[in-house]
Every structure is written in structure tokens, then in C-alpha cells.
Design an enzyme around this catalytic site. Structure first.
Site, PDB file in Angstrom:
ATOM      1  N   TYR A  51     -23.793 -33.673 -16.402  1.00 41.23           N
ATOM      2  CA  TYR A  51     -23.889 -33.380 -17.769  1.00 41.23           C
ATOM      3  C   TYR A  51     -24.045 -31.767 -18.087  1.00 41.23           C
ATOM      4  O   TYR A  51     -25.042 -31.413 -17.263  1.00 41.23           O
ATOM      5  CB  TYR A  51     -24.598 -34.101 -18.977  1.00 41.23           C
ATOM      6  CG  TYR A  51     -23.940 -35.049 -19.548  1.00 41.23           C
ATOM      7  CD1 TYR A  51     -22.750 -34.741 -20.327  1.00 41.23           C
ATOM      8  CD2 TYR A  51     -24.087 -36.551 -19.226  1.00 41.23           C
ATOM      9  CE1 TYR A  51     -21.994 -35.703 -21.183  1.00 41.23           C
ATOM     10  CE2 TYR A  51     -23.271 -37.414 -19.999  1.00 41.23           C
ATOM     11  CZ  TYR A  51     -22.254 -37.101 -20.867  1.00 41.23           C
ATOM     12  OH  TYR A  51     -21.779 -37.884 -21.591  1.00 41.23           O
ATOM     13  N   GLU A  53     -23.481 -29.933 -20.927  1.00 40.46           N
ATOM     14  CA  GLU A  53     -23.332 -29.533 -22.394  1.00 40.46           C
ATOM     15  C   GLU A  53     -23.882 -28.027 -22.776  1.00 40.46           C
ATOM     16  O   GLU A  53     -25.073 -27.905 -22.277  1.00 40.46           O
ATOM     17  CB  GLU A  53     -24.113 -30.577 -23.361  1.00 40.46           C
ATOM     18  CG  GLU A  53     -23.149 -31.566 -23.393  1.00 40.46           C
ATOM     19  CD  GLU A  53     -23.600 -32.808 -24.573  1.00 40.46           C
ATOM     20  OE1 GLU A  53     -24.623 -32.357 -25.617  1.00 40.46           O
ATOM     21  OE2 GLU A  53     -23.178 -33.967 -24.418  1.00 40.46           O
ATOM     22  N   ASP A 197       0.270 -20.610 -28.694  1.00 40.92           N
ATOM     23  CA  ASP A 197       0.078 -21.762 -27.984  1.00 40.92           C
ATOM     24  C   ASP A 197       1.264 -21.631 -26.640  1.00 40.92           C
ATOM     25  O   ASP A 197       2.283 -21.817 -26.835  1.00 40.92           O
ATOM     26  CB  ASP A 197       0.529 -22.825 -28.519  1.00 40.92           C
ATOM     27  CG  ASP A 197       0.138 -24.240 -27.650  1.00 40.92           C
ATOM     28  OD1 ASP A 197       0.228 -24.023 -26.465  1.00 40.92           O
ATOM     29  OD2 ASP A 197       0.090 -25.392 -28.263  1.00 40.92           O
ATOM     30  N   LYS A 226       0.559 -26.660 -16.435  1.00 40.27           N
ATOM     31  CA  LYS A 226       1.985 -26.771 -16.468  1.00 40.27           C
ATOM     32  C   LYS A 226       2.670 -25.551 -15.538  1.00 40.27           C
ATOM     33  O   LYS A 226       2.271 -25.892 -14.501  1.00 40.27           O
ATOM     34  CB  LYS A 226       2.624 -26.497 -17.984  1.00 40.27           C
ATOM     35  CG  LYS A 226       2.379 -27.639 -18.967  1.00 40.27           C
ATOM     36  CD  LYS A 226       2.789 -27.513 -20.087  1.00 40.27           C
ATOM     37  CE  LYS A 226       2.443 -28.677 -21.034  1.00 40.27           C
ATOM     38  NZ  LYS A 226       1.369 -28.654 -21.858  1.00 40.27           N
TER      39      LYS A 226
HETATM   40  N1  DSN Z   1       3.501 -33.147 -24.165  1.00 44.71           N
HETATM   41  C1  DSN Z   1       3.696 -31.966 -23.487  1.00 44.71           C
HETATM   42  C2  DSN Z   1       5.142 -31.672 -23.177  1.00 44.71           C
HETATM   43  O1  DSN Z   1       5.523 -32.636 -22.583  1.00 44.71           O
HETATM   44  O2  DSN Z   1       5.672 -30.378 -23.619  1.00 44.71           O
HETATM   45  C3  DSN Z   1       3.106 -30.694 -24.285  1.00 44.71           C
HETATM   46  O3  DSN Z   1       1.643 -30.898 -24.426  1.00 44.71           O
END
Ligand code: DSN
Length: 412
Positions: A51, A53, A197, A226
Site C-alpha cells: 500500500y 496511499e 484526452d 494504447k
Molecule cells: N474503450 C477504448 C477504446 O476502445 O477506444 C477507449 O477507452
């Protein structure tokens, strides 16, 4: 995986099956990628046993000295990657990164302006079924229905009318470049703050392949898994003046203990992303995307906005008399994983859709290049032209498996 095999052979078997699925197929989901062995090792490490925090130097638990070192490294590396003044690497996801920024800038029922989910935005950008749509007074912008691209003049008009406190830019299914400067100018005109974002295009922004919003807009949020090619998680970048507010919103505002094994893996990812080869990788993602788009267009498949500038493309299946759902299932049988997606002016439900989203980050990680894209484009076209032809689909599946096996699952 020998310990796992001994302890829980069922889960070990499932993981092995998933490994083979990833190895033998083509993963074209635009939001996915494959992490390096180093990232995997950090994620699977003993850093999970703690932990922590709080933040480095100010924890609510003893014994955090090495966790402080790991989190500091992650923050410093992320700042150096994007040239940001402050970063928070604790959000468990992109949605939680967005949530922290919203709570830092708005009270419940305050006005928020963002891209609608149906036209390319994200659930956490004010969808009525998400916390963001339930807590804030949301107005959406979309794309121009003729060009199928953002019209900054129209967005400005909507902003003047709705007087948002926060404008969200960034998308989950938008194949064109986004002008973050234009969003900042619109926001300045109405006294709003801007959240970019960049979850989908973070790798492209970090490497200059796409304009970076950092130091242009107030807040940049992202996921790390990503195009950034790290562990599944989120992060926030902002200026020093907003640092304290943002940190407070993440912890204790929204989360308890940070996932320290994931933060260690984020640090590894940010180090990997500083290598020149990571820029080459992101350049190649876009080259592959454009090459695949070109092949599909030559095969008379209509792409939303007529093409792509980034890692993804959106196919309009209407003229093929197909739904996104039917296409997703048929391609899945051929070993090609994609997702159905709404398109601008969508007439079908999000569970059916008229579109398909296709992205190249994962196949680029595996080492596929422009010359491989026509092969993939032909397979996709053949399946989409005759989704009930199981003979053809089985033939393609065999070819896809043989082809995919030649490309390793782990990036160098
Ligand atoms: N759900 C994702 C996507 O596939 O674009 C984004 O968070």
C-alpha cells in the site's frame, strides 16, 4: 508461468489459449497494443505487495522508500517525454484521469462541452450512461456531416451558447488530426478550461507524429496502454499551478492505494518511449494505417472522412448492406479482430452499428510494414463482400494464421 501452471492449471490454460489467439491472429483493435517483456515483468512483480496511499515523500504507510523511487522515476520520465511541468501517474485508467480533472475544475451540474460518443468521443466525455453525463450538464459537438471532420467554427459557436466550464477534446474513433490550439483559442474566448484526452494518440503526440496538446491546453489526460505501448492505466499532465489540485483529486479524491506494480511498469514504458526507435514505431503506425486505408478505398470500401491521418480508420459498411456487428463476427472467424463502431449520422444502435473501427498499433508492434497492408486489406475486403461464405472465411483464417505466426508478439 511454471508456478501458475502448478497452482491453477485452469487459469494457466486460459492464458496460454489467449497467447495463441494473439500470436495466430491479426489484432486490429485501434485501442490495443502489445507490451514489452520488460513492462510485463514490472507488472508481474512484487511491487504489487504494498500500500502506498499518498505521494512520494508523503505516504500514509511505512516502507514506501522504493515505491517513492519508482513513482518519482515514472513522473520524471513522463514529464521529460512530453515536456510537461507536472504529471500524476496514479490514475488506474483514462476514465479516472478524466474524472480527476473534471472534479478539479467543476462542481456537480456545471456545464461541460465534449465530442459525442456516437461521433467519436468517449464514454467519459459526458455520455449519459457514464458518471460524466450523470454529474455534469453536458453539451456535445460532433463532426460536420459532409466532411466528417471537426468544424472548429461550429464548435466555437456551440461553446459561445453553452458557456462550458470545461471543454474536452480528443477522441476514441476520429481518424483525422486534432487541432488542440484551436480548442484552446475557443476556450479562451468563453473562459473555459481545456482537457485534451490523448489516450488513443499518446504515442504519436509524445514523438511529434501528431501535434502535442501539452503546454497548449490546461490538462492532458491519457491511458498508457494504447499507442504509448505500456501497461493498462492512466496519467494526467498539467502545469505546476494546477499540480496540487490535480493530485488531491486523484488521491484522496477518487482513489485509494495506487497500483504500484503498474506504476513501475509505466516507468519502464516511459523509458522505452524515449528511445529513437519508439518514434520510428509511431511513424510506422501511421504509414501502415494510410497504406491499409488506401487498399480498402481501392476496393471501394468507404472510409469516414475519406481516409486517415493517424493510427485508425472508420469504415462505413452501409453500401455493403452490412452492419458493424455482422462484419465484426465474420472477420473474427477469419482471425482478424476488429470492433463495430458507430459512424457519423448513425442510424443503428451501438450494439449493431453501421461502421467498423480498424487500427494499426498492434500489427506495427509485431513488425508489419506498408507492404503487408495490401495483404490484410484484401483479406478484410474478401470477408466483408461475402460474410456468409464460410469456405472463404476458413481459407483466409488459415492464411492469417500462417502469416501472423511470422511476427513476434513482443516488441524489441
Ligand atoms: N474503450 C477504448 C477504446 O476502445 O477506444 C477507449 O477507452
Amino acid at each position: 508461468m511454471s508456478y501458475l501452471g502448478d497452482t491453477d492449471s485452469e487459469i494457466a490454460d486460459i492464458i496460454e489459449k489467449e497467447r495463441l489467439r494473439q500470436l495466430n491472429g491479426l489484432e486490429l483493435i485501434a485501442s490495443e497494443n502489445l507490451v514489452s517483456r520488460a513492462v510485463l515483468e514490472a507488472m508481474g512483480s512484487i511491487m504489487t505487495n504494498k500500500y502506498a496511499e499518498g505521494y512520494p515523500g508523503k505516504r500514509y504507510y511505512g516502507g514506501c522508500e522504493f515505491h517513492d523511487m519508482a513513482e518519482n522515476l515514472a513522473r520524471e520520465r513522463l514529464n521529460s517525454l512530453f515536456g510537461s511541468e507536472h504529471s500524476n501517474v496514479q490514475p488506474h485508467s483514462g476514465t479516472q484521469a478524466n474524472m480527476a480533472v473534471y472534479f478539479g475544475c467543476m462542481n456537480v451540474r456545471d456545464p461541460l462541452l465534449s465530442m459525442s460518443l456516437a461521433q467519436g468521443g468517449h464514454l467519459s466525455h459526458g455520455s449519459p450512461v457514464n458518471f460524466s453525463g450523470r454529474l455534469f450538464n453536458v453539451t456535445h459537438y460532433g463532426v460536420d456531416l459532409k466532411t466528417e471532420t471537426l468544424d472548429y467554427g461550429v464548435i466555437e459557436e456551440i461553446a459561445r451558447k453553452s458557456r462550458p466550464k470545461v471543454i474536452v477534446c480528443g477522441a476514441s474513433a476520429y481518424p483525422r488530426n486534432i487541432d488542440f490550439k484551436a480548442f484552446q483559442e475557443i476556450a479562451e474566448g468563453v473562459g473555459a478550461r481545456v482537457v485534451a484526452d490523448i489516450a488513443h494518440i499518446a504515442g504519436l503526440c509524445a514523438t511529434g507524429v501528431h501535434q502535442s496538446p501539452v503546454n497548449i491546453v490546461d490538462f492532458t489526460t491519457t491511458t498508457t496502454h494504447k499507442t504509448l505501448r505500456g501497461p493498462r492505466g492512466g496519467a494526467i499532465l498539467c502545469r505546476k499551478e494546477d499540480a496540487q489540485n490535480i493530485d488531491k483529486q486523484v488521491f484522496p479524491g477518487m482513489q485509494g492505494g495506487p497500483l504500484m506494480h503498474i506504476i513501475a511498469a509505466k516507468a519502464v514504458c516511459f523509458k522505452e518511449a524515449q528511445k529513437p526507435s519508439f518514434r520510428d514505431y509511431n511513424i510506422q503506425i501511421v504509414k501502415n494505417s494510410k497504406a491499409l486505408a488506401e487498399c480498402l478505398i481501392e476496393n471501394e470500401i468507404r472510409l469516414i472522412s475519406g481516409g486517415t491521418d493517424n493510427h485508425l480508420m472508420l469504415l462505413d459498411l452501409s453500401s455493403l448492406g452490412l452492419t458493424g456487428l455482422e462484419a465484426e463476427i465474420a472477420l473474427g472467424k477469419a482471425g482478424i479482430t476488429v470492433n463495430k463502431n458507430t459512424i457519423p449520422n448513425e442510424q443503428r444502435s451501438p450494439f449493431v452499428t453501421s461502421g467498423l473501427r480498424i487500427g494499426t498499433p498492434t500489427i506495427t508492434t509485431r513488425g508489419m510494414k506498408e507492404q503487408d497492408m495490401p495483404i490484410i486489406g484484401e483479406w478484410i475486403t474478401t470477408v466483408l463482400r461475402d460474410v456468409n461464405n464460410n469456405f472463404e472465411i476458413n481459407r483466409i483464417k488459415t492464411e492469417v494464421t500462417e502469416f501472423s505466426k511470422k511476427f513476434p508478439l513482443y516488441p524489441e
